[in-house]
Design a protein around this motif. Structure first.
Motif, PDB file in Angstrom:
ATOM      1  N   ARG A  72      41.460  38.466   2.635  1.00 42.69           N
ATOM      2  CA  ARG A  72      40.355  37.581   2.271  1.00 42.69           C
ATOM      3  C   ARG A  72      39.289  37.649   3.347  1.00 42.69           C
ATOM      4  N   LEU A  73      38.050  37.827   2.923  1.00 40.12           N
ATOM      5  CA  LEU A  73      36.944  37.769   3.864  1.00 40.12           C
ATOM      6  C   LEU A  73      36.839  36.343   4.375  1.00 40.12           C
ATOM      7  N   SER A  74      36.772  36.192   5.674  1.00 36.67           N
ATOM      8  CA  SER A  74      36.669  34.877   6.316  1.00 36.67           C
ATOM      9  C   SER A  74      35.506  34.935   7.289  1.00 36.67           C
ATOM     10  N   VAL A  75      34.515  34.100   7.061  1.00 38.94           N
ATOM     11  CA  VAL A  75      33.307  34.123   7.866  1.00 38.94           C
ATOM     12  C   VAL A  75      33.317  32.935   8.832  1.00 38.94           C
ATOM     13  N   PRO A  76      33.226  33.198  10.132  1.00 40.12           N
ATOM     14  CA  PRO A  76      33.202  32.082  11.087  1.00 40.12           C
ATOM     15  C   PRO A  76      32.002  31.168  10.828  1.00 40.12           C
ATOM     16  N   THR A  77      32.244  29.882  10.918  1.00 40.80           N
ATOM     17  CA  THR A  77      31.167  28.900  10.824  1.00 40.80           C
ATOM     18  C   THR A  77      31.178  28.067  12.099  1.00 40.80           C
ATOM     19  N   GLU A  78      30.278  27.123  12.175  1.00 40.61           N
ATOM     20  CA  GLU A  78      30.191  26.300  13.389  1.00 40.61           C
ATOM     21  C   GLU A  78      31.430  25.414  13.526  1.00 40.61           C
ATOM     22  N   ASP A  79      31.736  25.047  14.774  1.00 42.44           N
ATOM     23  CA  ASP A  79      32.823  24.111  15.037  1.00 42.44           C
ATOM     24  C   ASP A  79      32.522  22.793  14.342  1.00 42.44           C
ATOM     25  N   HIS A  80      33.573  22.158  13.833  1.00 43.00           N
ATOM     26  CA  HIS A  80      33.446  20.870  13.155  1.00 43.00           C
ATOM     27  C   HIS A  80      34.188  19.800  13.961  1.00 43.00           C
ATOM     28  N   PRO A  81      33.784  18.535  13.795  1.00 42.04           N
ATOM     29  CA  PRO A  81      34.471  17.456  14.522  1.00 42.04           C
ATOM     30  C   PRO A  81      35.870  17.209  13.968  1.00 42.04           C
ATOM     31  N   ILE A  82      36.707  16.642  14.793  1.00 47.10           N
ATOM     32  CA  ILE A  82      38.086  16.317  14.420  1.00 47.10           C
ATOM     33  C   ILE A  82      38.126  15.422  13.181  1.00 47.10           C
ATOM     34  N   ASP A  83      37.115  14.585  12.989  1.00 42.60           N
ATOM     35  CA  ASP A  83      37.054  13.703  11.815  1.00 42.60           C
ATOM     36  C   ASP A  83      37.150  14.485  10.508  1.00 42.60           C
ATOM     37  N   TYR A  84      36.845  15.771  10.530  1.00 39.78           N
ATOM     38  CA  TYR A  84      36.885  16.595   9.330  1.00 39.78           C
ATOM     39  C   TYR A  84      38.310  16.880   8.864  1.00 39.78           C
ATOM     40  N   LEU A  85      39.316  16.570   9.666  1.00 43.71           N
ATOM     41  CA  LEU A  85      40.701  16.799   9.253  1.00 43.71           C
ATOM     42  C   LEU A  85      41.031  16.076   7.947  1.00 43.71           C
ATOM     43  N   ALA A  86      40.429  14.930   7.722  1.00 44.51           N
ATOM     44  CA  ALA A  86      40.733  14.142   6.530  1.00 44.51           C
ATOM     45  C   ALA A  86      39.505  13.896   5.658  1.00 44.51           C
ATOM     46  N   TRP A  87      38.355  14.488   6.025  1.00 43.28           N
ATOM     47  CA  TRP A  87      37.128  14.160   5.295  1.00 43.28           C
ATOM     48  C   TRP A  87      37.083  14.834   3.930  1.00 43.28           C
TER      49      TRP A  87
END
Length: 154
Positions: A72-87
């Motif tokens: 699978r092609l996987s494109v790096p994106t910007e770092d996300h905050p820890i809050d995104y674990l459940a968002w």
């Protein structure tokens, strides 16, 4: 030195989007991960691995496969905050990443070998212990600009 979440914050208008503005988290005893199904301009999945108090992130086309020969092609994106674990939620149309996002899988992960060396080399092997995804995976940097191949290990 720029803050790790500055690129994330620069792409978003938090007066319009319900996404978390975020903060760096404290190091957890067991590193966590999340895979989010993101119905944006194109349906894809976002893989996020907790590293250094943020979620290192990759957009994975067609989602993770459980078949070792599938890549699978996987494109790096910007770092996300820890809050995104459940968002989960809807990013308004016209905003960066506009569309709905749900948590598709979550759990813990650990690198196989030295994490810093693997990231520098561009070949991260890791184990996932999620609700859906379990086992060994690889993120391999390819020659194409910013492209990474994600595949399950054997």
């Amino acid at each position: 030195m720029a803050k790790l979440l500055d690129p994330y914050r620069a792409k978003r208008d938090f007066d319009v989007s319900a996404e978390p503005s975020g903060r760096r988290g404290r190091r957890a005893k067991k590193a966590r991960f999340v895979v989010q199904k993101h119905d944006a301009r194109r349906l894809h999945y976002d893989l996020r691995l907790e590293i250094d108090g943020v979620l290192k992130s990759w957009a994975v086309t067609r989602g993770p496969s459980l078949v070792p020969s599938d890549k699978r092609l996987s494109v790096p994106t910007e770092d996300h905050p820890i809050d995104y674990l459940a968002w989960e939620g809807a990013i308004p149309k016209g905003q960066y990443g506009g569309g709905t996002m749900i948590v598709w899988d979550t759990g813990h992960w650990k690198p196989v070998g030295d994490l810093a060396a693997a990231l520098a080399k561009g070949h991260l092997e890791f184990e996932l212990q999620g609700e859906r995804l379990k086992g060994r995976w690889h993120l391999v940097r390819m020659k194409a600009a910013a492209a990474i191949r994600m595949s399950p290990g054997c």
